[in-house]
Design a protein around this motif. Structure first.
Motif, PDB file in Angstrom:
ATOM      1  N   GLN A 107       2.698 -11.140   3.284  1.00 18.28           N
ATOM      2  CA  GLN A 107       3.194  -9.757   2.955  1.00 18.28           C
ATOM      3  C   GLN A 107       2.382  -9.155   1.660  1.00 18.28           C
ATOM      4  O   GLN A 107       2.019  -7.830   2.137  1.00 18.28           O
ATOM      5  CB  GLN A 107       4.841 -10.021   2.482  1.00 18.28           C
ATOM      6  CG  GLN A 107       5.864  -9.967   3.437  1.00 18.28           C
ATOM      7  CD  GLN A 107       7.339  -9.864   2.851  1.00 18.28           C
ATOM      8  OE1 GLN A 107       7.419  -9.637   1.672  1.00 18.28           O
ATOM      9  NE2 GLN A 107       8.247 -10.404   3.807  1.00 18.28           N
ATOM     10  N   VAL A 108       2.131 -10.128   0.735  1.00 19.23           N
ATOM     11  CA  VAL A 108       1.212  -9.557  -0.363  1.00 19.23           C
ATOM     12  C   VAL A 108      -0.205  -9.142   0.352  1.00 19.23           C
ATOM     13  O   VAL A 108      -0.825  -8.196  -0.245  1.00 19.23           O
ATOM     14  CB  VAL A 108       1.254 -10.473  -1.625  1.00 19.23           C
ATOM     15  CG1 VAL A 108       0.352 -11.649  -1.205  1.00 19.23           C
ATOM     16  CG2 VAL A 108       0.885  -9.740  -2.626  1.00 19.23           C
ATOM     17  N   ILE A 109      -0.699  -9.931   1.185  1.00 20.97           N
ATOM     18  CA  ILE A 109      -1.927  -9.683   1.708  1.00 20.97           C
ATOM     19  C   ILE A 109      -1.945  -8.200   2.451  1.00 20.97           C
ATOM     20  O   ILE A 109      -2.866  -7.526   2.279  1.00 20.97           O
ATOM     21  CB  ILE A 109      -2.471 -10.679   2.659  1.00 20.97           C
ATOM     22  CG1 ILE A 109      -3.008 -12.129   1.722  1.00 20.97           C
ATOM     23  CG2 ILE A 109      -3.801 -10.378   3.457  1.00 20.97           C
ATOM     24  CD1 ILE A 109      -2.909 -13.236   2.771  1.00 20.97           C
ATOM     25  N   GLU A 110      -0.978  -8.208   3.341  1.00 16.64           N
ATOM     26  CA  GLU A 110      -0.525  -6.824   3.882  1.00 16.64           C
ATOM     27  C   GLU A 110      -0.545  -5.911   3.228  1.00 16.64           C
ATOM     28  O   GLU A 110      -1.181  -4.680   3.379  1.00 16.64           O
ATOM     29  CB  GLU A 110       0.353  -6.913   5.049  1.00 16.64           C
ATOM     30  CG  GLU A 110       0.118  -7.995   6.250  1.00 16.64           C
ATOM     31  CD  GLU A 110       1.307  -8.178   7.207  1.00 16.64           C
ATOM     32  OE1 GLU A 110       2.439  -7.517   6.755  1.00 16.64           O
ATOM     33  OE2 GLU A 110       1.462  -8.704   8.158  1.00 16.64           O
ATOM     34  N   TYR A 111       0.158  -6.066   2.136  1.00 11.94           N
ATOM     35  CA  TYR A 111       0.473  -4.832   1.082  1.00 11.94           C
ATOM     36  C   TYR A 111      -0.979  -4.509   0.523  1.00 11.94           C
ATOM     37  O   TYR A 111      -1.202  -3.122   0.604  1.00 11.94           O
ATOM     38  CB  TYR A 111       1.318  -5.337  -0.004  1.00 11.94           C
ATOM     39  CG  TYR A 111       1.497  -4.288  -0.841  1.00 11.94           C
ATOM     40  CD1 TYR A 111       2.662  -3.148  -0.794  1.00 11.94           C
ATOM     41  CD2 TYR A 111       0.823  -4.080  -2.207  1.00 11.94           C
ATOM     42  CE1 TYR A 111       2.952  -2.083  -1.483  1.00 11.94           C
ATOM     43  CE2 TYR A 111       1.124  -2.860  -3.093  1.00 11.94           C
ATOM     44  CZ  TYR A 111       2.190  -2.201  -2.824  1.00 11.94           C
ATOM     45  OH  TYR A 111       2.275  -0.931  -3.618  1.00 11.94           O
ATOM     46  N   PHE A 112      -1.686  -5.155   0.130  1.00  6.55           N
ATOM     47  CA  PHE A 112      -3.022  -4.977  -0.609  1.00  6.55           C
ATOM     48  C   PHE A 112      -4.203  -4.460   0.493  1.00  6.55           C
ATOM     49  O   PHE A 112      -4.676  -3.542  -0.114  1.00  6.55           O
ATOM     50  CB  PHE A 112      -3.705  -5.901  -1.294  1.00  6.55           C
ATOM     51  CG  PHE A 112      -3.076  -6.290  -2.894  1.00  6.55           C
ATOM     52  CD1 PHE A 112      -3.355  -5.209  -3.672  1.00  6.55           C
ATOM     53  CD2 PHE A 112      -2.043  -7.175  -2.918  1.00  6.55           C
ATOM     54  CE1 PHE A 112      -2.925  -5.391  -4.918  1.00  6.55           C
ATOM     55  CE2 PHE A 112      -1.581  -7.176  -4.122  1.00  6.55           C
ATOM     56  CZ  PHE A 112      -1.876  -6.493  -5.172  1.00  6.55           C
TER      57      PHE A 112
ATOM     58  N   LEU B 180      -7.061  -5.838  -8.099  1.00  8.25           N
ATOM     59  CA  LEU B 180      -6.765  -6.825  -7.296  1.00  8.25           C
ATOM     60  C   LEU B 180      -6.905  -6.505  -5.763  1.00  8.25           C
ATOM     61  O   LEU B 180      -7.386  -7.395  -4.855  1.00  8.25           O
ATOM     62  CB  LEU B 180      -5.185  -6.874  -7.261  1.00  8.25           C
ATOM     63  CG  LEU B 180      -4.386  -7.698  -8.605  1.00  8.25           C
ATOM     64  CD1 LEU B 180      -3.182  -7.489  -8.775  1.00  8.25           C
ATOM     65  CD2 LEU B 180      -4.857  -9.062  -8.848  1.00  8.25           C
ATOM     66  N   LYS B 181      -6.867  -5.218  -5.458  1.00  6.68           N
ATOM     67  CA  LYS B 181      -7.384  -4.946  -4.159  1.00  6.68           C
ATOM     68  C   LYS B 181      -9.022  -4.980  -3.958  1.00  6.68           C
ATOM     69  O   LYS B 181      -9.288  -5.515  -2.738  1.00  6.68           O
ATOM     70  CB  LYS B 181      -6.907  -3.433  -4.012  1.00  6.68           C
ATOM     71  CG  LYS B 181      -7.389  -2.759  -2.537  1.00  6.68           C
ATOM     72  CD  LYS B 181      -6.932  -1.555  -1.969  1.00  6.68           C
ATOM     73  CE  LYS B 181      -7.387  -0.972  -0.686  1.00  6.68           C
ATOM     74  NZ  LYS B 181      -6.776  -1.395   0.355  1.00  6.68           N
TER      75      LYS B 181
ATOM     76  N   LEU C 124      -1.104 -15.371  -9.768  1.00  8.75           N
ATOM     77  CA  LEU C 124      -1.107 -16.267  -8.966  1.00  8.75           C
ATOM     78  C   LEU C 124      -1.703 -15.540  -7.751  1.00  8.75           C
ATOM     79  O   LEU C 124      -2.341 -16.025  -6.729  1.00  8.75           O
ATOM     80  CB  LEU C 124       0.519 -16.737  -8.387  1.00  8.75           C
ATOM     81  CG  LEU C 124       0.550 -17.751  -7.409  1.00  8.75           C
ATOM     82  CD1 LEU C 124      -0.067 -19.094  -8.152  1.00  8.75           C
ATOM     83  CD2 LEU C 124       2.114 -17.850  -7.213  1.00  8.75           C
ATOM     84  N   ILE C 125      -1.496 -14.260  -7.469  1.00 10.18           N
ATOM     85  CA  ILE C 125      -1.822 -13.446  -6.392  1.00 10.18           C
ATOM     86  C   ILE C 125      -3.527 -13.440  -6.463  1.00 10.18           C
ATOM     87  O   ILE C 125      -4.192 -13.630  -5.511  1.00 10.18           O
ATOM     88  CB  ILE C 125      -1.591 -11.944  -6.250  1.00 10.18           C
ATOM     89  CG1 ILE C 125       0.037 -11.991  -6.085  1.00 10.18           C
ATOM     90  CG2 ILE C 125      -2.065 -10.991  -5.645  1.00 10.18           C
ATOM     91  CD1 ILE C 125       0.802 -10.501  -6.344  1.00 10.18           C
ATOM     92  N   GLY C 126      -3.912 -13.189  -7.799  1.00 13.40           N
ATOM     93  CA  GLY C 126      -5.387 -13.113  -7.963  1.00 13.40           C
ATOM     94  C   GLY C 126      -6.113 -14.717  -7.511  1.00 13.40           C
ATOM     95  O   GLY C 126      -7.316 -14.320  -6.836  1.00 13.40           O
TER      96      GLY C 126
END
Length: 956
Positions: A660-665, A728-729, A842-844
């Motif tokens: 989800q986070v990959i798709e979001y960015f 982040l993007k 963690l995302i980064g």
């Protein structure tokens, strides 16, 4: 630009869900709009059905009726059925596009409408259907194009040309408006088209650089002069337009000459024209005439017209202070004349049934000016005497405090005490009728307000302050007996006693830091709001005091109960959505942010229509106001802040799973997150910070400022939370080291500005920014190592250590020793901020792992990947630390009754109001404490679940 996909029907269900596409997201939320019905039944049947030559009227009518009834599925079925037989019928394609748009299928609708547009249709029903779709999707430039093409094919069609002009209006194309209006005037010879062109020139001037605006205005003035000579000015609004042109150039004398001439005489009944005339008399130093006009207005029209008093006094005082500059070279007026005039007005209103405040306030203003400015003159009465006399007459009016405030600002404390004693002497304790007793209640309220404003309560200690609060509370309860016949929407006569009680308790909390005083303020306000359910002042203050102790759900209920709508969504929503992330209720906060969006959608759809209608009916005096309103909302600072807050919340919600986070960015449109100087300069701060009542002295912060749980959001905060998601993007999608480097440098600049200046980014937000800086620098180093600079591996280790230390520095302090009753908003802010920091880190790190892509490389980067893996484990340990903190807090809660007793026992151990000891109030108090306790507990458990869900998703 935020684009929506909705049905604009005011008759549709208030709970109908509609799809919203907010540039960087798609979400469902409940509609609260009642927008204009663009496709009403009467509108449909005014179309000439025989103009649609390619489809039989009998077959197409059911589609119109289905659309009119919001039956979009049957309408779509009918369109598809007919299109099978007549696939080239443009009206069917246009109507299908409209239906698809109403069903939320914006992309399909747009594609279909573009196909129709390419055929250059000229039939009105086709153009109207296309217009509705493009207008709903914010594609005003497309509407311009379709009517441009249609008009070229039918240059003598006045209606099409009108639509073309209005399309320009919706698109804010002022130059295009002028050109089309001139063509209309040339072709159809109507005067209104000439005035449309002139108004368009004025709008061009307002939006042009200063060096060019004068050219447009000069041209507009020449066109108006010519129109006057040709006798084309017939309506009041056309005179208004001429005034707009002249005033925009500061040609005040020319504007006054216009109104003093024949054209002005035609408009003598227009209130706005008369107001402008009086203002122009001041601006042109025509003092004698200004005095005459204002006297005439006050004696013949309205003796309570404050604007006329201002003009009268300013003119009179100017003649007195500068006699050598008046017409005769010496003073032709004197103070006695002005006083006699005001006395005559006072006598007149006293003899009437409804005594007006204007003449008495004007006397106060006059004598205050004499004391301050005319040192050689003596006031006829002392200011203190006038203040007391005014209170004697109007002390029972709610506005008395605001009226006298300007005249009490610099009163010495000894004089203030005497004034208050005289105020108290005006109360008739011997009265026995309800009307007089109600007047006494209101006088008492105002006296207590003045005591606070004049700083006469400053010497009270804790016990004395609570005794004073009890005294006010008794006065409030005594007043309730006189409000039994009030309507449900009316406030009780003594409501302001409760506000004053709360203000004292908030003062005690700020001075001694004891939560017991916040709880007591909540008890009193909640008790009072049951009696005055529509008192927005209670609710605003309750929102703030609840937020002080970290409560979100009850403030949200109160905010919703205030029925905030229209422009108030822009001005008042900051009370609930500012830093709503820190509440810990992430889903509810997201919904609250979405609920503020309707005003901006309404502005996109409805405000252009208001401007269109103003042009249509030649109401030139309102066009600038509507254009200004459109700009205020388009460039709203609050809208930009809410957008950033939503992105924060959405990232958190999306990060429950890696996918989800990959798709979001990937889908995140960072162009919506502007922060450049040009964008920020154009932002308008429309937020309302003055609606909350304030009786504090002028040299102290207002009650609104005192009750803020955090600093006011500003441009630097906006920039911070615009750059963070961009970094982040950029790391994930673009993987461009140069772009990341530029963003990191801009972020560092913001953090440096905050340290040097006195801005409004909180410590935890600074720490988050610092972590993102380290993360960005780590990415840059990884890219450089990938590009062959192996010697930078040591730099990687150094920056990685800095990143870990930065995360460590943002850890919340140990809360294991905290008491249940000491939970506050700042605690939740620290916890949620650390959660956000760890989440971004963690995302980064996950994105950096993707950048290395070790599986497809043989360049020895596996060691770096392992280090990143170790960093991920370190961050997860921080999550574990946070979870343990939350579990420790959760253990504070036993069972609700025991917890409530514990908090109540603490409150009673401190100086407290009598309500806490009243046996009949115990269930009410415990009910409030139960809700507070439940909110805290749910908040903590919700955050524990968020952490658990992250670990579960990562394990999967």
């Amino acid at each position: 630009m935020i684009s929506f996909s909705i049905s604009d029907r005011s008759t549709q269900s208030q709970n109908q869900k509609i799809t919203i596409k907010c540039g960087f997201r798609k979400k469902f939320f409940h509609s609260i709009w009642g927008l204009k019905i663009y496709f009403s039944r009467s509108q449909i049947h005014t179309y000439k059905m025989n103009s649609i030559v390619d489809v039989n009227e009998r077959k197409i009518r059911p589609i119109y009726e289905a659309i009119d009834n919001c039956s979009y599925k049957p309408a779509l079925q009918q369109c598809n059925k007919l299109l099978k037989k007549q696939p080239d019928a443009l009206i069917l394609k246009a109507l299908k596009g409209l239906v698809l748009e109403r069903m939320g299928k914006s992309d399909e609708a747009l594609q279909l409408c573009n196909q129709v547009k390419e055929k250059n249709p000229t039939d009105e029903p086709i153009l109207q259907a296309l217009t509705m779709v493009y207008r709903s999707l914010g594609k005003h430039d497309e509407i311009v194009k379709i009517y441009d093409n249609a008009t070229r094919k039918n240059p003598n069609n006045e209606e099409l040309s009108n639509h073309w002009f209005m399309a320009m209006v919706r698109n804010c194309d002022f130059k295009g408006q002028q050109q089309v209006a001139l063509k209309l005037h040339k072709n159809f010879k109507l005067n209104k088209y000439l005035f449309w062109a002139i108004m368009s020139l004025v709008l061009q001037a307002e939006n042009a650089p200063a060096s060019q605006s004068g050219i447009f205005l000069e041209l507009a003035e020449r066109m108006m002069d010519k129109a006057v000579k040709e006798g084309k000015l017939e309506q009041t609004e056309e005179v208004h337009l001429y005034l707009i042109v002249l005033l925009a150039q500061n040609k005040f004398q020319a504007a006054l000459d216009l109104l003093e001439g024949d054209l002005g005489k035609k408009c003598k009944e227009d209130v706005e024209i008369n107001r402008i005339r009086n203002d122009l008399l001041l601006k042109t130093s025509n003092w004698i005439k200004a005095i005459e006009m204002s006297k005439k207005s006050l004696t013949e029209s309205n003796p309570d017209d404050w604007n006329s008093y201002i003009i009268y006094l300013e003119s009179y005082l100017h003649l007195l202070s500068e006699p050598d500059k008046n017409e005769n070279g010496s003073s032709s007026v004197n103070l006695d004349e002005a006083r006699e005039f005001l006395y005559s007005l006072q006598k007149s209103v006293i003899e009437s049934s409804d005594v007006k405040r204007g003449p008495f306030l004007a006397e106060l203003k006059l004598e205050k000016h004499i004391v301050e400015k005319l040192k050689d003159c003596k006031p006829a009465k002392e200011i203190d005497t006038l203040i007391v006399d005014y209170f004697l007459r109007f002390g029972s009016k709610d506005c008395c405090f605001e009226d006298l405030q300007p005249y009490l600002k610099e009163v010495h404390i000894d004089s203030a005490k005497k004034i208050i004693e005289k105020f108290k002497a005006t109360i008739d304790e011997s009265c026995d009728d309800d009307k007089s007793k109600i007047q006494n209640i209101k006088k008492n309220v105002n006296i207590h307000k003045f005591e606070r404003y004049l700083n006469l309560l400053v010497e009270y200690n804790e016990v004395e302050s609570i005794q004073y609060v009890n005294k006010l509370w008794h006065s409030y309860k005594d007043s309730l007996q006189y409000g039994t016949k009030l309507l449900e929407a009316e406030n009780q006569y003594g409501d302001d006693f409760v506000l004053l009680c709360s203000h004292v308790l908030i003062d005690l909390y700020k001075k001694f830091g004891k939560s017991s005083y916040i709880f007591q303020a909540i008890f009193l306000l909640e008790a009072a709001v049951k009696k005055s359910n529509y008192n927005f002042q209670f609710k605003l203050l309750l929102i703030r005091v609840y937020q002080t102790i970290g409560i979100f759900n009850r403030p949200l209920e109160l905010y919703k109960s205030m029925d905030i709508k229209h422009v108030q969504l822009d001005t008042m929503s900051h009370y609930i959505v500012s830093r709503s992330f820190s509440s810990g209720f992430f889903d509810e906060s997201t919904q609250a942010c979405y609920d503020t969006l309707p005003i901006y959608r309404s502005n996109e759809l409805e405000t252009p229509e208001m401007i269109v209608q103003a042009f249509k009916f030649t109401t030139f005096s309102k066009i600038q106001e509507f254009v200004a309103l459109r700009k205020e909302l388009e460039n709203s600072l609050q809208k930009a802040l809410v957008d950033r807050e939503m992105v924060r919340l959405e990232i958190l919600i999306a990060s429950k799973s890696n996918k989800q986070v990959i798709e979001y960015f990937q889908d995140l449109d960072v162009s919506e997150l502007s922060y450049d100087d040009g964008f920020c300069t154009n932002l308008r701060d429309n937020r309302d910070f003055v609606s909350m009542p304030n009786y504090n002295p002028d040299n102290k912060p207002t009650m609104e400022e005192i009750t803020r749980v955090s600093s006011k959001l500003d441009i630097l905060w906006l920039k911070l939370f615009s750059i963070i998601p961009r970094i982040l993007k950029c790391i994930h999608v673009e993987q461009n080291a140069d772009n990341v480097k530029q963003l990191v440098e801009e972020l560092e600049k913001i953090l440096t500005e905050e340290i040097k200046g006195d801005h409004n980014i909180m410590e935890q937000e600074m720490q988050l920014g610092n972590v993102i800086v380290k993360l960005g620098r780590l990415f840059i180093t990884v890219k450089e190592i990938q590009n062959g600079q192996k010697e930078l591996v040591q730099n990687f280790d150094s920056i990685a250590e800095e990143l870990v230390n930065a995360i460590k520095a943002s850890e919340p302090v140990d809360n294991s020793q905290i008491k249940l009753y000491d939970i506050k908003w700042l605690l939740f802010h620290q916890l949620t901020s650390f959660f956000e920091t760890c989440n971004y880190a963690l995302i980064g790190i996950g994105f950096l792992n993707e950048t290395l892509n070790v599986k497809n490389k043989k360049s020895g980067l596996k060691a770096l990947a392992q280090k990143l893996q170790n960093m991920s484990l370190t961050i997860k340990n921080h999550f574990t630390y946070l979870k343990n903190q939350l579990i420790c807090l959760n253990e504070l809660f036993k069972n609700e009754e025991e917890d409530c007793d514990k908090i109540l026992l603490y409150i009673k151990s401190e100086p407290h109001v009598e309500l806490c000891d009243e046996e009949e109030s115990v269930p009410f108090v415990k009910e409030i404490l139960g809700k507070v306790n439940s909110n805290w507990k749910n908040n903590i458990q919700n955050m524990i679940k968020e952490i658990d869900s992250k670990f579960e998703s990562n394990e999967k």
